[in-house]
Design a protein around this motif. Structure first.
Motif, mmCIF file in Angstrom:
data_model
loop_
_atom_site.group_PDB
_atom_site.id
_atom_site.type_symbol
_atom_site.label_atom_id
_atom_site.label_comp_id
_atom_site.label_asym_id
_atom_site.label_seq_id
_atom_site.Cartn_x
_atom_site.Cartn_y
_atom_site.Cartn_z
ATOM 1 N N HIS A 23 0.846 -1.186 0.000
ATOM 2 C CA HIS A 23 0.000 0.000 0.000
ATOM 3 C C HIS A 23 0.888 1.244 0.000
ATOM 4 O O HIS A 23 1.653 1.475 0.921
ATOM 5 C CB HIS A 23 -0.909 -0.020 1.235
ATOM 6 C CG HIS A 23 -1.941 1.054 1.221
ATOM 7 N ND1 HIS A 23 -2.948 1.095 0.274
ATOM 8 C CD2 HIS A 23 -2.135 2.114 2.022
ATOM 9 C CE1 HIS A 23 -3.707 2.141 0.509
ATOM 10 N NE2 HIS A 23 -3.229 2.776 1.560
ATOM 11 N N ASP A 24 0.806 2.032 -1.055
ATOM 12 C CA ASP A 24 1.641 3.215 -1.211
ATOM 13 C C ASP A 24 0.757 4.405 -1.572
ATOM 14 O O ASP A 24 0.336 4.545 -2.717
ATOM 15 C CB ASP A 24 2.690 2.973 -2.298
ATOM 16 C CG ASP A 24 3.627 4.156 -2.475
ATOM 17 O OD1 ASP A 24 3.554 5.131 -1.690
ATOM 18 O OD2 ASP A 24 4.436 4.120 -3.406
ATOM 19 N N VAL A 25 0.502 5.238 -0.607
ATOM 20 C CA VAL A 25 -0.326 6.424 -0.833
ATOM 21 C C VAL A 25 0.509 7.578 -1.385
ATOM 22 O O VAL A 25 0.007 8.428 -2.115
ATOM 23 C CB VAL A 25 -1.015 6.848 0.488
ATOM 24 C CG1 VAL A 25 -1.780 8.143 0.342
ATOM 25 C CG2 VAL A 25 -1.935 5.742 0.971
ATOM 26 N N THR A 26 1.800 7.589 -1.082
ATOM 27 C CA THR A 26 2.628 8.724 -1.490
ATOM 28 C C THR A 26 2.790 8.836 -3.003
ATOM 29 O O THR A 26 2.836 9.942 -3.530
ATOM 30 C CB THR A 26 4.026 8.656 -0.838
ATOM 31 O OG1 THR A 26 4.632 7.410 -1.167
ATOM 32 C CG2 THR A 26 3.934 8.806 0.665
ATOM 33 N N ARG A 27 2.890 7.708 -3.705
ATOM 34 C CA ARG A 27 3.066 7.751 -5.163
ATOM 35 C C ARG A 27 1.898 8.481 -5.839
ATOM 36 O O ARG A 27 2.115 9.456 -6.555
ATOM 37 C CB ARG A 27 3.236 6.340 -5.724
ATOM 38 C CG ARG A 27 3.327 6.291 -7.249
ATOM 39 C CD ARG A 27 3.620 4.901 -7.750
ATOM 40 N NE ARG A 27 4.849 4.374 -7.189
ATOM 41 C CZ ARG A 27 6.077 4.686 -7.634
ATOM 42 N NH1 ARG A 27 6.216 5.484 -8.650
ATOM 43 N NH2 ARG A 27 7.145 4.180 -7.067
ATOM 44 N N LEU A 29 -0.260 10.417 -4.537
ATOM 45 C CA LEU A 29 -0.342 11.771 -3.984
ATOM 46 C C LEU A 29 0.632 12.700 -4.715
ATOM 47 O O LEU A 29 0.235 13.770 -5.200
ATOM 48 C CB LEU A 29 -0.035 11.743 -2.482
ATOM 49 C CG LEU A 29 0.047 13.096 -1.791
ATOM 50 C CD1 LEU A 29 -1.320 13.767 -1.774
ATOM 51 C CD2 LEU A 29 0.582 12.935 -0.385
ATOM 52 N N ILE A 30 1.892 12.281 -4.833
ATOM 53 C CA ILE A 30 2.891 13.104 -5.520
ATOM 54 C C ILE A 30 2.540 13.275 -6.994
ATOM 55 O O ILE A 30 2.666 14.367 -7.559
ATOM 56 C CB ILE A 30 4.304 12.494 -5.357
ATOM 57 C CG1 ILE A 30 4.769 12.570 -3.909
ATOM 58 C CG2 ILE A 30 5.315 13.174 -6.269
ATOM 59 C CD1 ILE A 30 4.928 13.972 -3.365
ATOM 60 N N GLN A 31 2.081 12.202 -7.630
ATOM 61 C CA GLN A 31 1.722 12.297 -9.045
ATOM 62 C C GLN A 31 0.604 13.314 -9.258
ATOM 63 O O GLN A 31 0.651 14.101 -10.199
ATOM 64 C CB GLN A 31 1.321 10.922 -9.578
ATOM 65 C CG GLN A 31 2.497 9.997 -9.732
ATOM 66 C CD GLN A 31 2.100 8.571 -10.057
ATOM 67 O OE1 GLN A 31 1.012 8.103 -9.727
ATOM 68 N NE2 GLN A 31 3.008 7.840 -10.687
ATOM 69 N N ILE A 45 9.057 21.142 -4.639
ATOM 70 C CA ILE A 45 9.209 19.682 -4.660
ATOM 71 C C ILE A 45 10.592 19.317 -5.191
ATOM 72 O O ILE A 45 11.252 18.408 -4.670
ATOM 73 C CB ILE A 45 8.081 19.020 -5.479
ATOM 74 C CG1 ILE A 45 6.753 19.147 -4.716
ATOM 75 C CG2 ILE A 45 8.399 17.561 -5.777
ATOM 76 C CD1 ILE A 45 5.531 18.732 -5.497
ATOM 77 N N ALA A 113 8.160 8.508 -7.962
ATOM 78 C CA ALA A 113 6.771 8.806 -8.315
ATOM 79 C C ALA A 113 6.663 9.522 -9.657
ATOM 80 O O ALA A 113 5.670 9.398 -10.358
ATOM 81 C CB ALA A 113 6.118 9.663 -7.228
ATOM 82 N N TYR A 121 16.338 14.237 -7.381
ATOM 83 C CA TYR A 121 16.865 13.348 -6.353
ATOM 84 C C TYR A 121 18.244 12.827 -6.775
ATOM 85 O O TYR A 121 19.199 12.873 -6.000
ATOM 86 C CB TYR A 121 15.900 12.180 -6.125
ATOM 87 C CG TYR A 121 16.394 11.183 -5.104
ATOM 88 C CD1 TYR A 121 16.134 11.354 -3.753
ATOM 89 C CD2 TYR A 121 17.140 10.076 -5.492
ATOM 90 C CE1 TYR A 121 16.598 10.445 -2.818
ATOM 91 C CE2 TYR A 121 17.609 9.162 -4.567
ATOM 92 C CZ TYR A 121 17.331 9.357 -3.226
ATOM 93 O OH TYR A 121 17.806 8.453 -2.303
#
Length: 152
Positions: A23-27, A29-31, A45, A113, A121
């Motif tokens: 479960h990955d909510v950050t991907r 969200l960032i997209q 960002i 993401a 990065y």
């Protein structure tokens, strides 16, 4: 099996656990943030992504030998992340890591993401390994990291 539980319940939990991916909510969200981002938010960002790369590169250096080879170290990191790359040693002592080819774009999307996050990065990361290294985005997930000859 624990007392007071049923086989059917346990079997259902096992099936759910096997069928769901991490479960990955950050991907997402960032997209979504980047898809709808203002120029200012995109810049913020990018700054954060580069800072995270610097922090992670610094943490890696804390665990490496004193006489490490930055291109080889970065190649190992990319391969560990599942990102295919080609290491090319130049006659002048510089080295090039070419990120591209089959699966590179998919691997970058899987690791980061968004390609814009990856570029900033990785820029932070490689600059910690060798301050004059340069990441050159090409297109379609293809990138080149240039490591100039090291001055001893």
């Amino acid at each position: 099996m624990r007392a007071g539980t049923s086989f059917a319940r346990d079997w259902q939990l096992i099936k759910v656990a096997r069928s769901l991916r991490r479960h990955d909510v950050t991907r997402p969200l960032i997209q979504r943030l980047l898809a709808e981002a203002t120029l200012d938010l995109t810049r913020r960002i990018a700054v954060i992504a580069e800072q995270l790369g610097k922090e992670d590169g610094t943490a890696l250096l804390a665990h490496t030998e004193e006489q490490f080879d930055p291109p080889t170290l970065m190649e190992g990191i990319l391969l560990t992340w599942g990102i295919p790359c080609e290491h090319i040693d130049e006659a002048d002592g510089s080295a090039i890591l070419s990120i591209g080819g089959d699966g590179a774009a998919a691997a970058i999307r899987e690791t980061f993401a968004d390609i814009r996050v990856a570029e900033h990065y990785l820029t932070g990361y490689i600059r910690v390994l060798q301050h004059d290294a340069v990441l050159e985005p090409v297109s379609g997930g293809r990138m080149t990291i240039r490591f100039p000859p090291r001055k001893e």
